[in-house]
Design an enzyme around this catalytic site. Structure first.
Site, PDB file in Angstrom:
ATOM      1  N   HIS A  71     -30.219  14.965 -33.989  1.00  0.00           N
ATOM      2  CA  HIS A  71     -30.650  13.566 -33.866  1.00  0.00           C
ATOM      3  C   HIS A  71     -31.884  13.312 -34.713  1.00  0.00           C
ATOM      4  O   HIS A  71     -32.769  14.162 -34.855  1.00  0.00           O
ATOM      5  CB  HIS A  71     -30.896  13.192 -32.399  1.00  0.00           C
ATOM      6  CG  HIS A  71     -32.076  13.846 -31.757  1.00  0.00           C
ATOM      7  ND1 HIS A  71     -33.345  13.289 -31.781  1.00  0.00           N
ATOM      8  CD2 HIS A  71     -32.200  14.999 -31.052  1.00  0.00           C
ATOM      9  CE1 HIS A  71     -34.176  14.059 -31.113  1.00  0.00           C
ATOM     10  NE2 HIS A  71     -33.519  15.115 -30.668  1.00  0.00           N
ATOM     11  N   ASP A 188     -38.824  17.842 -33.636  1.00  0.00           N
ATOM     12  CA  ASP A 188     -37.740  17.511 -32.711  1.00  0.00           C
ATOM     13  C   ASP A 188     -37.277  16.101 -33.057  1.00  0.00           C
ATOM     14  O   ASP A 188     -37.953  15.138 -32.731  1.00  0.00           O
ATOM     15  CB  ASP A 188     -38.266  17.591 -31.272  1.00  0.00           C
ATOM     16  CG  ASP A 188     -37.297  17.039 -30.240  1.00  0.00           C
ATOM     17  OD1 ASP A 188     -36.090  16.967 -30.526  1.00  0.00           O
ATOM     18  OD2 ASP A 188     -37.761  16.643 -29.163  1.00  0.00           O
ATOM     19  N   GLU A 221     -30.788   9.930 -29.178  1.00  0.00           N
ATOM     20  CA  GLU A 221     -30.843  11.089 -28.284  1.00  0.00           C
ATOM     21  C   GLU A 221     -32.058  11.054 -27.367  1.00  0.00           C
ATOM     22  O   GLU A 221     -31.962  11.434 -26.194  1.00  0.00           O
ATOM     23  CB  GLU A 221     -30.849  12.375 -29.115  1.00  0.00           C
ATOM     24  CG  GLU A 221     -30.599  13.640 -28.301  1.00  0.00           C
ATOM     25  CD  GLU A 221     -31.852  14.250 -27.685  1.00  0.00           C
ATOM     26  OE1 GLU A 221     -31.723  15.163 -26.844  1.00  0.00           O
ATOM     27  OE2 GLU A 221     -32.970  13.811 -28.044  1.00  0.00           O
ATOM     28  N   GLU A 222     -33.203  10.631 -27.881  1.00  0.00           N
ATOM     29  CA  GLU A 222     -34.424  10.671 -27.076  1.00  0.00           C
ATOM     30  C   GLU A 222     -34.360   9.739 -25.859  1.00  0.00           C
ATOM     31  O   GLU A 222     -35.171   9.874 -24.939  1.00  0.00           O
ATOM     32  CB  GLU A 222     -35.649  10.318 -27.930  1.00  0.00           C
ATOM     33  CG  GLU A 222     -35.999  11.340 -28.997  1.00  0.00           C
ATOM     34  CD  GLU A 222     -36.490  12.676 -28.429  1.00  0.00           C
ATOM     35  OE1 GLU A 222     -36.590  12.815 -27.194  1.00  0.00           O
ATOM     36  OE2 GLU A 222     -36.764  13.573 -29.235  1.00  0.00           O
ATOM     37  N   ASP A 242     -30.658  21.545 -31.869  1.00  0.00           N
ATOM     38  CA  ASP A 242     -31.878  20.922 -31.383  1.00  0.00           C
ATOM     39  C   ASP A 242     -32.895  22.012 -31.080  1.00  0.00           C
ATOM     40  O   ASP A 242     -32.555  23.196 -31.027  1.00  0.00           O
ATOM     41  CB  ASP A 242     -31.584  20.076 -30.144  1.00  0.00           C
ATOM     42  CG  ASP A 242     -32.514  18.876 -30.000  1.00  0.00           C
ATOM     43  OD1 ASP A 242     -33.648  18.944 -30.510  1.00  0.00           O
ATOM     44  OD2 ASP A 242     -32.108  17.878 -29.371  1.00  0.00           O
ATOM     45  N   HIS A 322     -42.828  17.466 -28.161  1.00  0.00           N
ATOM     46  CA  HIS A 322     -43.198  16.086 -27.822  1.00  0.00           C
ATOM     47  C   HIS A 322     -44.696  15.824 -27.963  1.00  0.00           C
ATOM     48  O   HIS A 322     -45.233  14.898 -27.363  1.00  0.00           O
ATOM     49  CB  HIS A 322     -42.691  15.692 -26.433  1.00  0.00           C
ATOM     50  CG  HIS A 322     -41.217  15.452 -26.396  1.00  0.00           C
ATOM     51  ND1 HIS A 322     -40.585  14.840 -25.343  1.00  0.00           N
ATOM     52  CD2 HIS A 322     -40.245  15.728 -27.300  1.00  0.00           C
ATOM     53  CE1 HIS A 322     -39.284  14.748 -25.594  1.00  0.00           C
ATOM     54  NE2 HIS A 322     -39.054  15.288 -26.779  1.00  0.00           N
TER      55      HIS A 322
END
Length: 349
Positions: A71, A188, A221-222, A242, A322
């Site tokens: 993603h 990510d 995706e998030e 991922d 994140h």
């Protein structure tokens, strides 16, 4: 097709990707980059109504397919409120905490197509004024955006075209060190996206793959539903590429490929996971097997949506997920090697 690690090309693609703002819900520009990449590689693709891109390379067997996804959407925010002071309150997009973006430079993307810079700060940042600058909760009520425009009121801000609902993206601060570390926001999952794009480009010019293979670049995706639809009916194996989560009690690191056996959605397909481990052993690829306790992927989203596929998950190890993330070229290379081994192996029975 022998494995050929294209480090320079991969890092270049990664840097370009992370420098394109793409919080979930605002991914138009980065998806244009993806389609341009496939156009230049002459790989056919379709665009879903949700904006995802699925490129396809036909293989020797066109009846049983496999799919790999990464993603390209990222964490971000939206303008929740324009305060009387001319500063902005935020609503977060994606699963992260306000402390992860404190002090970060950002861009506000107005509906009129302008971008305005700012900085995300605690309201009580000034230690010479606020006694609780160190203890105040980093929350939606206390965090705000200081805009780089002359403004002392909400009216001043609106005159610049900023309104509630505008997207906010974060400065990635991409850096590659001489020791091989890559530091940036949004590794990510743009690290995996770069690997998939480069893999597809090589596969399109190499020997015919054993199976028809789809490369699905998703864009939601998030927020939980990036790759859960538009899966070709012939698909039997679905691989999410991922990040591997690093921390206390985790096996993953920044130097190997991380193969996930289970996350918060439950175990991944046992047979397919064991097949990936066997390929890593056979090809002498450095790997770790891990469980991610607070994690979900596009593969688990596809299973939740009812896709009848075998699903698995692997990718590079990413430190400080994140937040301001880091990985190493060793991990990218190991992931690229496992991707290459997988798409050149026959489909499992």
């Amino acid at each position: 097709m022998a494995f050929n690690w294209k480090e320079q090309e991969t890092i270049s693609t990664l840097e370009k990707l992370v420098n394109i703002p793409s919080p979930s819900g605002y991914t138009m520009e980065v998806m244009d980059f993806v389609t341009d990449f496939f156009d230049q590689a002459t790989i056919p693709y379709i665009i879903s109504n949700k904006g995802g891109v699925i490129a396809t390379i036909k293989g020797q067997d066109d009846q049983r397919h496999r799919l790999l996804t990464a993603h390209v959407d990222t964490l971000g925010a939206m303008v929740k409120e324009i305060k009387p002071s001319g500063r902005l309150k935020l609503s977060l997009v994606g699963g992260f905490k306000f402390n992860a973006i404190e002090g970060e430079n950002c861009l506000i993307h107005t509906a009129g197509g302008e971008t305005i810079t700012g900085t995300i700060l605690l309201h009580q940042t000034t230690v010479h004024v606020y006694r609780d600058s160190g203890t105040a909760e980093r929350s939606a009520d206390n965090m705000e955006v200081r805009l780089d425009i002359k403004c002392n009121s909400a009216e001043d801000v609106r005159k610049q075209g900023i309104e509630v609902g505008d997207f906010v993206s974060f400065d990635p601060r991409f850096t590659k060190t001489e020791s091989g570390f890559i530091k940036s926001r949004h590794l990510d999952d743009k690290a995996s996206t770069a690997l998939l794009l480069e893999l597809a480009k090589q596969a399109a010019t190499g020997d015919l793959l054993p199976q028809t293979t789809h490369f699905y670049i998703s864009n939601n995706e998030e927020i939980g539903y990036g790759g859960n639809s538009n899966i070709p009916l012939e698909t039997e194996e679905y691989i999410a590429v991922d990040m591997g989560a690093i921390g206390d009690g985790q096996a993953s690191d920044e130097f190997t490929v991380s193969i996930c056996a289970k996350d918060s959605s439950g175990p991944y397909h046992y047979g397919l996971t064991r097949q990936l481990i066997a390929l890593a052993k056979e090809q002498k690829i450095d790997y770790k097997v891990d469980i991610y306790p607070y994690y979900g992927s596009d593969a688990s989203a596809a299973i939740g949506a009812g896709a009848d596929v075998k699903h698995a998950l692997f990718g590079p190890g990413i430190e400080a997920s994140h937040a301001y993330e880091r990985t190493h070229t060793d991990s990218l290379k190991a992931t690229a090697a496992l991707l290459h081994a997988y798409i050149n192996s026959p489909l499992g029975s």
